[in-house]
Scaffold this active site. Sequence first.
Site: not given
Length: 385
Positions: A112-113
């Site tokens: 998610d990054e």
Amino acid sequence: MDAFYASVELLRYPELRGRPVVIGGRRRIVDGLSAGAIPTLREYSGRGVITTATYEARALGVNSGMGLMKAAKLAPDALLLPADFDQYRRYSRLFKEAVRALAPLVEDRGIDEIYMDLSALVMSGGETGPAQVLWVRARELAASIQGAVREATGLSCSVGVTPNKLLSKIASDLEKPGGVTILSHDDVPTRIWPLPVRKVNGIGPKATLRLEALGIRTIGELAQADPQMLLQHFGKSYGAWMHDAAHGRDDREVVVYSEPKSISRETTFEDDLHPVRDREQLTRIFTDLCVRVAEDLQRKGYVGKTIGLKLRYDNFKTVTRDCTIDEPTRDPVRIRRAAGECLKRVALDRRIRLLGVRIGTLSKPGSEPQAPEAKRGLASAALFD
DNA sequence: TCTGGGGTCCTAGGACCC
DNA sequence: TCTGGGGTCCTAGGACCC
């Protein structure tokens, strides 16, 4: 991405929007619940931690990493959904593709990054322009990235635009959810220094405690600390890094691709298992882990040479053993045999809560590094002795 | 009421080599 | 009996991150 796992679940259960929701635990049937009903934390019993909490749940004091039983005390009415990693991976691909279409220099930082190198885009056309102009461009760019991510996934994200990865990571967290934070080096004293040292990526719980014992709580206090003293307490490398980090200095590049170093599978048991009484069950789980590692190798196209075992006892003490075999492999039988050898080297005198299998020293079959014999300059080396 | 699963990187000691 | 100065590889543990 903002509260990523939870936000993906809210796409599936829009009626839960606005309610405290946590992701974690195992998929399980809770007695007395009608089919399809979503259980609350109150109804859960068993092992597990929260992987993500919605902002409504965080307001009640629960956070990722927290044990579910503890979370249940704080927020008994929060809804609990099991993690669905296949779904999260799908949305992860979608948001990364959307970003790459706008800003191709992307570094993966997990599901998610990401880091993006926006230099060429912010300074488009070659002219640098006054700081104000760059600021406007950076803000427009960040907004269009957020728009593209929302378009592709329906999800929101937060963006930090700064001179380096260290500052961007901190900045991206300052105005969650859905924020854009733009900082220059000049903003470090006012925006970064007041923050607790824990906000620095690389200063974890242990280092935070040790810094606190030295009277250092904020990044500003760390920046003002005597560098020699930091070296003394944290060693040459970590101490020097800490000092640089506190001043917002970081010259790491955005790395668009890197080869994996290891592949592993592990599992925490529902109940601790006894090495003798539960031997059969342990053996089955152990073999299954080896098979899954072998499948991962196959699917990703790697072979490995160093096979490792990880074991966590009921008192949470963790031990690892590994051994290196002669030929790289992806064969579950060879992996199982090597891991079995590792297992002979650990004490089996208490209950076990976790078992894991790992493989490292990866290569692509057919492109293995040359055999050591071929690399040594035997003839010339011999002349000198 | 204990504390998931997937990773990376660093350190440090020992074996072994020249 | 004491003992240099490189280097690589292997192993174990631990901090940290998402």
